[in-house]
Design an enzyme around this catalytic site. Structure first.
Site, mmCIF file in Angstrom:
data_model
loop_
_atom_site.group_PDB
_atom_site.id
_atom_site.type_symbol
_atom_site.label_atom_id
_atom_site.label_comp_id
_atom_site.label_asym_id
_atom_site.label_seq_id
_atom_site.Cartn_x
_atom_site.Cartn_y
_atom_site.Cartn_z
ATOM 1 N N HIS A 35 -13.645 1.588 -3.035
ATOM 2 C CA HIS A 35 -12.990 2.606 -2.724
ATOM 3 C C HIS A 35 -13.655 3.807 -3.247
ATOM 4 C CE1 HIS A 35 -9.572 5.434 -1.577
ATOM 5 N NE2 HIS A 35 -8.923 4.631 -1.038
ATOM 6 N N GLU A 86 -9.481 0.424 4.563
ATOM 7 C CA GLU A 86 -8.247 0.689 4.326
ATOM 8 C C GLU A 86 -7.787 2.163 4.344
ATOM 9 O OE1 GLU A 86 -8.545 -0.562 0.309
ATOM 10 O OE2 GLU A 86 -8.244 -2.815 0.619
ATOM 11 N N LYS A 111 0.793 2.573 1.262
ATOM 12 C CA LYS A 111 1.543 3.341 0.190
ATOM 13 C C LYS A 111 1.299 4.890 0.783
ATOM 14 C CE LYS A 111 -2.372 4.698 -2.657
ATOM 15 N NZ LYS A 111 -3.465 3.991 -2.308
HETATM 16 C C1 LIG Z 1 -4.893 4.585 -1.731
HETATM 17 C C2 LIG Z 1 -5.527 3.633 -1.349
HETATM 18 C C3 LIG Z 1 -6.009 3.492 -0.077
HETATM 19 C C4 LIG Z 1 -5.878 4.699 0.907
HETATM 20 O O1 LIG Z 1 -6.665 5.839 0.689
HETATM 21 P P1 LIG Z 1 -6.592 6.907 1.858
HETATM 22 O O2 LIG Z 1 -7.423 8.013 0.748
HETATM 23 O O3 LIG Z 1 -5.156 7.379 1.779
HETATM 24 O O4 LIG Z 1 -7.360 6.535 2.850
HETATM 25 C C5 LIG Z 1 -6.899 2.542 0.407
HETATM 26 N N1 LIG Z 1 -7.160 1.465 -0.463
HETATM 27 C C6 LIG Z 1 -6.598 1.313 -1.797
HETATM 28 C C7 LIG Z 1 -7.015 0.247 -2.525
HETATM 29 C C8 LIG Z 1 -6.042 2.498 -2.061
HETATM 30 O O5 LIG Z 1 -5.449 2.511 -3.687
#
Ligand SMILES: *Cc1c(COP(=O)(O)O)cnc(C)c1O
Length: 449
Positions: free
Chosen positions: A229, A299, A101
């Site tokens: 996260h 991620e 994304k």
């Molecule tokens: C947006 C998102 C990410 C990426 O986050 P960054 O700050 O760009 O590293 C990873 N995992 C999930 C579930 C997300 O929603």
């Protein structure tokens, strides 16, 4: 803040773990001391500057086709490649699953696919885009705890089995459409020190994890791990400490209920500026809490792409503001891109892009650097092209030069959460040219550039 990479002499080993490539040089992590015979970031700057200059040189606002002066990006794929090596140096246990994304640029995805990363997808279209690159479905995690039913059916049909959940209703949906899913229980974290808080929306609190794991068992579903996260753009390394120890507690709950817990997903949130100290805290916490047979994935999104993209915008209009009281002149500059376009990161991602002059009259960036005047600076405010007053890129910035219609500005670090969330409001395009360069021979070779 940025610390020198350790054990840099074995970088070629790291680079070769997943890919058949053999970079002949060592890399330099951004901001660290120079090691080896190749200065990637310096090469990057020169390549990007050259591409920017070449592209704008031929454009004459008085005669060009409508849209020829549109905003464009220069992407250095070598930067993405270096970030990957840097990840592997400092987070060797964690297999990155790029968060699509953040910037679903086809060349970025292709390079990461070649480098052997996994992918974090959150919709049918993202899964589709990654599968079309020939990536095996086992390299994808459908990391959206609240999924559309028809997308779960699509994932099932394509063989994408790894997915996250954080509530009971989701378990019933998954039971219906993908009973052999490999489930990660997404837990709540303290994300108060991050740029974009995600815990307001997602994550099971620790007083619900026990009953969710029990329900999953009753439904005969496979929970294979825990995900968290710490928030996008996290700045406090300690956020990881709490999250890892909470994940350990939930792991133990799962094991006690008979789930085969063998994966930890540490999410995203990494930023270039604080990467090394974050990585150090995280690695230590993982090693202390999770034995080596536990598979660890991450991620990262912005970490990979934020610095790789530079954008150039044309000055389409100017308004002179005379301040009679102080007898000074300032200007409002209107660009052909703004917060409804690629500067959506100002609204959605709390960014503050910094304008720099690419072309002023017949002078380009390099001439301007060497001719920097020490005279009084002129103040500018910088606006987007739409009719909305909210469409402001910078309320105040100063340049020694006098900018006019037809001149060009550029902004670095425009790779994360920019073009992916651009709209077509007011009839302006959301499709902009991307010129690709590579400051790393390894990335070039993988992409056949
Ligand atoms: C947006 C998102 C990410 C990426 O986050 P960054 O700050 O760009 O590293 C990873 N995992 C999930 C579930 C997300 O929603």
């Amino acid at each position: 803040m940025v610390m020198a990479p350790s054990a840099v002499s074995t970088i070629t080993d790291y680079a070769n773990t997943n890919v058949e490539t053999n970079p002949k040089h060592l890399i330099r992590a951004r901001g660290s001391s120079f090691v080896g015979g190749y200065d990637g970031p310096a090469v990057s700057k020169a390549l990007v500057a050259d591409a920017l200059k070449k592209r704008v040189q031929g454009v004459d606002g008085d005669t060009c086709e409508a849209g020829e002066e549109d905003t464009f990006f220069v992407a250095d794929l070598g930067e993405v490649y270096r970030q990957h090596l840097r990840w592997k140096m400092h987070l060797r246990r964690i297999k990155p699953h790029y968060a699509v994304k953040c910037n679903p640029d086809p060349q970025v995805l292709k390079l990461l696919a070649e480098l052997g990363t996994g992918f974090d997808c959150a919709s049918k279209a993202e899964i589709e885009q990654v599968l079309q690159l020939g990536v095996d479905p086992s390299r994808i995690i459908y990391a959206q705890p609240c999924k559309t039913k028809s997308y779960i059916r699509y994932a099932a049909q394509e063989g994408v089995k790894q997915m996250t959940f954080d509530n009971a209703d989701e378990l019933y949906k998954i039971k219906q459409f993908l009973p052999d899913a490999e489930l990660f229980l997404r837990i709540l974290t303290d994300d108060s020190a991050s740029l974009c808080r995600l815990s307001l929306k997602f994550g099971a609190s620790l007083d619900t994890t026990g009953s969710l794991l029990k329900l999953a068992k009753e439904l005969d579903l496979n929970v294979v791990g825990v995900a968290f996260h710490v928030g996008s753009g996290a700045s406090d390394p300690n956020a990881f400490l709490g999250a890892v120890s909470d994940a350990r507690a939930v792991f133990d709950q799962g094991i006690a209920l008979g789930h085969d817990m063998r994966n930890l997903d540490v999410g995203g949130g990494f930023i270039s500026e604080t990467f090394e100290p974050m990585a150090e805290v995280l690695s230590k916490a993982i090693d202390e809490n999770f034995p080596s047979h536990v598979r660890i994935i991450g991620e990262p999104g912005r970490y990979y792409v934020a610095d790789a993209f530079t954008i150039a915008c044309n000055v389409i209009a100017r308004r002179t503001v005379d301040d009679a009281a102080s007898a000074t002149k300032s200007y409002m500059l209107y660009l052909n891109d703004g917060v409804y376009g690629n500067f959506s990161s100002i609204m959605f991602d709390h960014q503050h892009p910094v304008p720099q002059i690419l072309k002023c009259g017949d002078k380009t960036a390099q001439d301007l650097v060497s001719q920097k005047t020490s005279g009084p600076a002129t103040e500018y405010s910088i606006w987007g092209p739409t009719c909305d007053g909210i469409d402001c890129i910078s309320e105040s910035c100063k340049f020694p030069q006098t900018l006019d219609v037809g001149d060009w500005l550029f902004f670095e670090e425009m790779g994360a959460y920019t073009k992916c969330s651009a709209t077509r409001f007011n009839g302006f395009t959301d499709k902009h040219e991307v010129i690709y360069v590579s400051s790393e021979p390894g990335a070039k070779a993988l992409l056949g550039m």
